[in-house]
Design an enzyme around this catalytic site. Sequence first.
Site, short mmCIF file in Angstrom:
data_model
loop_
_atom_site.label_atom_id
_atom_site.label_comp_id
_atom_site.label_asym_id
_atom_site.label_seq_id
_atom_site.Cartn_x
_atom_site.Cartn_y
_atom_site.Cartn_z
N ASP A 1 32.22 31.93 33.41
CA ASP A 1 33.10 30.96 33.94
C ASP A 1 34.06 30.82 32.84
OD1 ASP A 1 30.97 29.94 35.30
OD2 ASP A 1 30.49 28.20 33.57
N ARG B 1 38.17 21.15 28.95
CA ARG B 1 36.91 20.69 28.29
C ARG B 1 37.23 20.86 26.86
NH1 ARG B 1 31.68 24.77 28.85
NH2 ARG B 1 30.75 23.27 27.52
N ASP C 1 20.70 29.29 22.98
CA ASP C 1 21.71 29.73 22.36
C ASP C 1 21.81 29.35 20.85
OD1 ASP C 1 22.58 27.31 23.22
OD2 ASP C 1 24.64 28.03 23.95
N ARG D 1 34.42 23.54 34.31
CA ARG D 1 34.32 24.03 35.65
C ARG D 1 34.69 22.48 36.35
NH1 ARG D 1 29.75 28.11 37.60
NH2 ARG D 1 30.31 27.03 39.65
N HIS E 1 27.89 22.84 34.40
CA HIS E 1 27.61 23.33 33.22
C HIS E 1 25.99 23.18 32.77
CE1 HIS E 1 31.78 24.59 32.04
NE2 HIS E 1 32.15 23.36 32.49
#
Length: 403
Positions: free
Chosen positions: A100, A132, A184, A212, A217
């Site tokens: 994205d 964002r 992550d 998005r 997400h």
Amino acid sequence: MTVVTQPDVTVIIGAYEAMPYLVECLASVEAQTIDPERIEVIAVDDGSTDGTGEYLEEFAARAPMPVTVVRQKNSGGPSGPRNVGLGKASGRYVFFLDADDRLGPEALERMVAMADKNGTDVVLGRVEGVNRTAPKSMWGKTLDRTDVFSSNIKFTLSAQKLFRRALLEKHGMRFDESLWTGEDALFTMEAYLRADGVSVVADYTCYYLVGRDDGKHVTKTGSYTLRFDSARALMGLIARMVPAGPKRDTLMVRPFLVTLLPQFGPKYLKDSEEVRRHKLELAKPLMDAHWNPEVARRLKVHERLRLHLVAAQEPELLKDVVEFVKAKKQAAAVLEKRGTELYLVYPHFRSRKAGIPDWVYLAEAREARAFEGYREAAANSFLRRALRKVRRSLPTGGFTAAA
């Protein structure tokens, strides 16, 4: 005879239902100022049905750098595709690019140069949000060499960094595919802790974090229980890798503040009684194992107070504090000891019935400085004395907020 040289960097792109964002993402890879022969791309289509896989194959056919496309059944999260990419990577470094998002044109050239110049194992490139928010506190200045304890890098644990592949291979590092969120954070924190130095590129936007329009997400979706799984995993990693003491306490701030505390923010007021009870149950073992006076001291008063009440399993008192915080009221300040101690009057301050210790409401210097009349001289001495007293009174099993 052609000599095949090792690429400097492997760009790993995990992609699921990534159209039309993938178009700009790949265009940003093609626009990199680094020589195309110095990079390779490994793109993993994780079972998309929107043309993502086909577009990746089209890109591979025309791109100026070698591109490998892997198409697989949907794995359900970003960890699987990233691990597939890591298994095929041959670059000296790897960079994880979400389908994205997009790179700044000089991103890879600057980050590789930074790692080579300083011999560092991880490089953070400045991140900017598009539609964002993005993390901000670590971009104050470019740092040739730092670590996770003496900088704010612990507040950006997303995977979009440059990692030295030899570090990942030496320690067999892969993304935890059992975690549905926070995988992550676990990977990046481990890399920070194992790295021989971390560099920060703060003077150039290397990465554009794109929001998005469809809201898809991974980090925005999923049950609250996944957040507790994520917090448990990250706290466990920190506890295993860093001996008890100030360094561990500094790092524990991250999962308490970023992963756990939001579960006891405004959304807590909308939760059913059953969900509130369940959240406190899920938090209890984490608080028992990892919450202590030194972690508490590193937080603002309203953060410390809410987590104290979570640890003490006091849902009604907690609700009062969350309502106060949600209303964005400024807590009144009470100055004592000739202005060297400043208490913030959040709900239940000095209530005999609630029985919350004074030290929970005592502002650390960095928070107290905003108030007129506060004097910093020996400002922390009371809080430190109070915390020492609490610690001495504890059983060896650990700290509970009800102490």
